[in-house]
Motif scaffolding. Sequence first.
Motif, PDB file in Angstrom:
ATOM      1  N   VAL B 354       0.850  -1.191   0.000  1.00  0.00           N
ATOM      2  CA  VAL B 354       0.000   0.000   0.000  1.00  0.00           C
ATOM      3  C   VAL B 354       0.891   1.248   0.000  1.00  0.00           C
ATOM      4  N   ILE B 355       1.931   1.227   0.839  1.00  0.00           N
ATOM      5  CA  ILE B 355       2.845   2.383   0.895  1.00  0.00           C
ATOM      6  C   ILE B 355       3.501   2.604  -0.459  1.00  0.00           C
ATOM      7  N   ALA B 356       3.882   1.452  -1.076  1.00  0.00           N
ATOM      8  CA  ALA B 356       4.585   1.531  -2.366  1.00  0.00           C
ATOM      9  C   ALA B 356       3.745   2.287  -3.403  1.00  0.00           C
ATOM     10  N   LEU B 357       2.409   2.173  -3.269  1.00  0.00           N
ATOM     11  CA  LEU B 357       1.535   2.873  -4.223  1.00  0.00           C
ATOM     12  C   LEU B 357       1.810   4.380  -4.218  1.00  0.00           C
ATOM     13  N   PHE B 358       2.306   4.849  -3.064  1.00  0.00           N
ATOM     14  CA  PHE B 358       2.457   6.295  -2.925  1.00  0.00           C
ATOM     15  C   PHE B 358       3.914   6.738  -2.836  1.00  0.00           C
ATOM     16  N   ASP B 359       4.836   5.935  -3.382  1.00  0.00           N
ATOM     17  CA  ASP B 359       6.260   6.304  -3.227  1.00  0.00           C
ATOM     18  C   ASP B 359       6.547   7.672  -3.833  1.00  0.00           C
ATOM     19  N   ALA B 360       5.832   7.990  -4.903  1.00  0.00           N
ATOM     20  CA  ALA B 360       6.036   9.311  -5.517  1.00  0.00           C
ATOM     21  C   ALA B 360       5.664  10.397  -4.519  1.00  0.00           C
ATOM     22  N   THR B 361       4.515  10.223  -3.891  1.00  0.00           N
ATOM     23  CA  THR B 361       4.052  11.203  -2.902  1.00  0.00           C
ATOM     24  C   THR B 361       5.071  11.366  -1.777  1.00  0.00           C
ATOM     25  N   ILE B 362       5.592  10.199  -1.306  1.00  0.00           N
ATOM     26  CA  ILE B 362       6.549  10.248  -0.199  1.00  0.00           C
ATOM     27  C   ILE B 362       7.821  10.984  -0.604  1.00  0.00           C
ATOM     28  N   SER B 363       8.342  10.671  -1.807  1.00  0.00           N
ATOM     29  CA  SER B 363       9.581  11.335  -2.221  1.00  0.00           C
ATOM     30  C   SER B 363       9.335  12.838  -2.365  1.00  0.00           C
ATOM     31  N   GLU B 364       8.056  13.199  -2.594  1.00  0.00           N
ATOM     32  CA  GLU B 364       7.727  14.618  -2.708  1.00  0.00           C
ATOM     33  C   GLU B 364       7.774  15.270  -1.328  1.00  0.00           C
ATOM     34  N   THR B 484      -6.021  -2.154  10.188  1.00  0.00           N
ATOM     35  CA  THR B 484      -5.609  -0.829  10.652  1.00  0.00           C
ATOM     36  C   THR B 484      -4.341  -0.332   9.931  1.00  0.00           C
ATOM     37  N   ASP B 485      -3.431  -1.265   9.603  1.00  0.00           N
ATOM     38  CA  ASP B 485      -2.234  -0.838   8.846  1.00  0.00           C
ATOM     39  C   ASP B 485      -2.633  -0.356   7.455  1.00  0.00           C
ATOM     40  N   VAL B 486      -3.368  -1.196   6.738  1.00  0.00           N
ATOM     41  CA  VAL B 486      -3.748  -0.872   5.360  1.00  0.00           C
ATOM     42  C   VAL B 486      -4.575   0.419   5.311  1.00  0.00           C
ATOM     43  N   VAL B 487      -5.631   0.468   6.123  1.00  0.00           N
ATOM     44  CA  VAL B 487      -6.479   1.671   6.127  1.00  0.00           C
ATOM     45  C   VAL B 487      -5.664   2.888   6.549  1.00  0.00           C
ATOM     46  N   GLY B 488      -4.828   2.698   7.581  1.00  0.00           N
ATOM     47  CA  GLY B 488      -4.032   3.821   8.086  1.00  0.00           C
ATOM     48  C   GLY B 488      -3.124   4.410   7.023  1.00  0.00           C
ATOM     49  N   PHE B 489      -2.321   3.547   6.393  1.00  0.00           N
ATOM     50  CA  PHE B 489      -1.398   4.037   5.366  1.00  0.00           C
ATOM     51  C   PHE B 489      -2.157   4.605   4.173  1.00  0.00           C
ATOM     52  N   PHE B 490      -3.208   3.882   3.764  1.00  0.00           N
ATOM     53  CA  PHE B 490      -3.952   4.314   2.571  1.00  0.00           C
ATOM     54  C   PHE B 490      -4.607   5.670   2.803  1.00  0.00           C
ATOM     55  N   ALA B 491      -5.276   5.793   3.948  1.00  0.00           N
ATOM     56  CA  ALA B 491      -5.972   7.051   4.248  1.00  0.00           C
ATOM     57  C   ALA B 491      -4.974   8.215   4.306  1.00  0.00           C
ATOM     58  N   PHE B 492      -3.909   8.023   5.071  1.00  0.00           N
ATOM     59  CA  PHE B 492      -2.945   9.114   5.263  1.00  0.00           C
ATOM     60  C   PHE B 492      -2.232   9.491   3.963  1.00  0.00           C
ATOM     61  N   LEU B 493      -1.626   8.482   3.318  1.00  0.00           N
ATOM     62  CA  LEU B 493      -0.873   8.779   2.101  1.00  0.00           C
ATOM     63  C   LEU B 493      -1.802   9.189   0.960  1.00  0.00           C
ATOM     64  N   GLY B 494      -2.974   8.585   0.889  1.00  0.00           N
ATOM     65  CA  GLY B 494      -3.938   8.922  -0.168  1.00  0.00           C
ATOM     66  C   GLY B 494      -4.361  10.371  -0.047  1.00  0.00           C
ATOM     67  N   LEU B 495      -4.784  10.753   1.159  1.00  0.00           N
ATOM     68  CA  LEU B 495      -5.207  12.140   1.382  1.00  0.00           C
ATOM     69  C   LEU B 495      -4.057  13.091   1.069  1.00  0.00           C
ATOM     70  N   ALA B 496      -2.861  12.695   1.543  1.00  0.00           N
ATOM     71  CA  ALA B 496      -1.694  13.555   1.318  1.00  0.00           C
ATOM     72  C   ALA B 496      -1.447  13.742  -0.188  1.00  0.00           C
TER      73      ALA B 496
END
Lengths: 504, 504
Positions: B354-364, B484-496
Amino acid sequence: MSDNFERRDEREPGHEPPGGPGRGPAGGPDGGREGARDAETSAAEAAGRNDIYSDDGSIRQDFLTAVGAAIADRDVLFLRSEVGALHVSELGDLLEAINTAQRQELVRLLGDDFDFAALTEVDEAIRLEIADAMPNAKIAEALGELESDDAVYILEDLEEEDQLEILAQLPFTERIRLRRALDYPEDTAGRRMQTEFVAVPPFWTVGQTIDYMRDEEELPGSFAQIFVVDPTFKLVGSVNLDRILRTKRMVRIEEIMDDPRSPITAEMDQEEAAQIFEQYDLLSAAVVDDNKRLVGVLTIDDVVDVINEEAEEDIKRLGGVGDEELSDRVITTVRSRFTWLLINLATAILASAVIALFDATISEMVALAVLMPIVASMGGNAGTQTMTVTVRALATRDIDIYNAGRVIRREAAVGLINGVLFAVIIGVVAALWFSNPGLGGIIAAAMVINMLAAALAGILLPLLLDKIGADPAIASAVFVTTVTDVVGFFAFLGLAGWWLSSLA
Amino acid sequence: MSDNFERRDEREPGHEPPGGPGRGPAGGPDGGREGARDAETSAAEAAGRNDIYSDDGSIRQDFLTAVGAAIADRDVLFLRSEVGALHVSELGDLLEAINTAQRQELVRLLGDDFDFAALTEVDEAIRLEIADAMPNAKIAEALGELESDDAVYILEDLEEEDQLEILAQLPFTERIRLRRALDYPEDTAGRRMQTEFVAVPPFWTVGQTIDYMRDEEELPGSFAQIFVVDPTFKLVGSVNLDRILRTKRMVRIEEIMDDPRSPITAEMDQEEAAQIFEQYDLLSAAVVDDNKRLVGVLTIDDVVDVINEEAEEDIKRLGGVGDEELSDRVITTVRSRFTWLLINLATAILASAVIALFDATISEMVALAVLMPIVASMGGNAGTQTMTVTVRALATRDIDIYNAGRVIRREAAVGLINGVLFAVIIGVVAALWFSNPGLGGIIAAAMVINMLAAALAGILLPLLLDKIGADPAIASAVFVTTVTDVVGFFAFLGLAGWWLSSLA
């Protein structure tokens, strides 16, 4: 369970008891009640002592409906015969299954047929709800009917002023008796004990004792042993009833009594008392005051409750919840869980601070952010496993100074072995996932370190908490996961940082 | 605990028993032993039944030393008088406190003075270790001395062939009796029951019954009630001993017997049987076969063991460990924990995906990597809290179809409220930490979402597992934290991600 007596199997052919009419018309104390029920309708049939439950252990719908209807119609006759016939524990389950309005109405309609002891079978919230809806005079009257330990159990949760008002309305001896129990701190044997018991002098014969019990109208409701006391009421021994029954009338009690083994003092913590019951397989035990005088008796059914409460406590504390009940109000629950979550938030922020140390490293390789939760999560679970076993072993006293060293080495070995195994697995996975063998090597190394740290934290922290007198169950979880998060992130990101810089 | 009898407090002045010689010289069955011990040295004094333990509940060092020395010097006299005098449970603790070599030597030296029942008090590993070191003939001889339930408890863990060899060397009736119990599946009432009991026909009088017990040499070791059977040995009732003692000799048993309440069948699961004991506060209960014929008796001390085992099971399963024991070998423990950790690894990798889906966001914005574990961790803890309460409520049957709806709404409310509270806290912290209000708003929103998801997962998953017949305790933890891990990461990184893109 072992003993020095011979024993026999009643089913050996030679011992088959002679034939007989079987179940007699009288049918014992419940005969009348049974009869009454047999005459009822099918819905009422559901009120049979053992068939009010459906297979899943919950109360049968049709019985609930019948009771609900009866309450609505004020059908006192039905309620008296059906609900009045229930065992207190069944009545307790029924009270928990119906709503507040129905509860108060039911208690009101049953009047004197409502067995107050049922209040000892329901959640505190419901108990107070019912008690608050009753005048103290009525409560006092009802408590007078109960065994002292049940009465105390109900009294102790009431408001101070209500307690005093109720006690004031009880007959002298009853009042003194309850006061004595209430004076002992909560969770002590003195609070749990029953102050009704049979005590005889050592020089009485078995015959005298039996005759006394036959003639004496006012014996405790039920008892498994009688106690032997000297003139100053000091406990000198106890005799199990089966011993009395198998002994000739002329034998003196002092000849067959057991000396009081591991006496339970009124101030003793109920958990400690429970351990004595478990260790010596007791059915009941004398409770003595500081002067070794007999003040009450603790019975196994109360001890079973204690055992359940203690186990419940450990489970809930490990799960980070206080002793909340399903019937608690939302706000109560929110408050009780808030503290734990707040502590966890602090530790989570601590872990994040560790990550923040390496933000440069992460921005250099985002894959680290993707993988780092794995190291932390695996450490957290391994640590929880070790911690659970340790906390449990401490609770059951299976771990002590003699085997602690061995257990610690053992846990360290387990952590190391599992650490290596999962290091290999995750190393390969990571290497393939990001087609980066170096990254695989880094996470593998971090995994071994964190799994070992998890094992050590899981065993050492509970032992330490126990040593300093804190409850290992309540605080271990948060400390252990803090260690595994911090060590996990630090090891993984730290190694990665060193590795990346060495590449540059 | 409530009952219909009047009761009395022996301490009411009028009832003080007449004075007497107090503890007589005879001093009961233990008198001789006591005397013998009084003559011993101070070290030997430590062997007193109740003082071999130090305050922390472990066996006293000086006693262990004395025993160790005696084993080394083959001081059989000392061992017989001191160790032989111990209660089986104390002997069990002693066996667990000394090492393997000492154990086997101690058993050898004690010979017939070694109470085999002590094997029911030690870990399985130690039990087998001792049994394996003994010839089957010796074991058979020892088992013959035990209550059938203790004998079965020891037998069931032995190798198939050893079992048969041992059974073959037992006297006929004893063999039949143990076979019958062993034929019932593990964890059933039939396995736990004791096949020694007292059964009489309903037409006997109290007098006849008492005389029978006085004259009959071969009664069970100890018992709290006797059973009433018809000529075909069908159970028609039971009578508690105190009832017999308070009844006149000429009264017929059938007039005072209780009808068998909620009969326990031999095939019944021991946990179910334990619940019946708890609900009706039983001391012992008849076990009947399919034809309602009396086959044995289940006693409260065995039930207490069951209750402890079940609680232990729940605690360990929630902690992700199987039913391992401290005495297990390292490799056994590694294997038993591996599975759980492997499942957790899979779910951790899922979360990483799930985190990997947002690696672009994280590097940003690397701050996201720093903060994301907080959201997941808080969700995990909140979910664990709800899950713990739910699993416990299911185990104690406090939750059922009638209150499930209410409980679910309640947990959702608690999750939402705590979610909002912690959203505010972490929102402010994050905004200040990274001096970025927008980031604070994002993590706050993610926190509310994840805390609500945690509450729902914590209550719904255990209920679901229970409904499909799986053990909620064993699988809930991993599922809940995955959610809780999946929803947590998805919600936070998705919104971000949405937020950052909206800024661009």
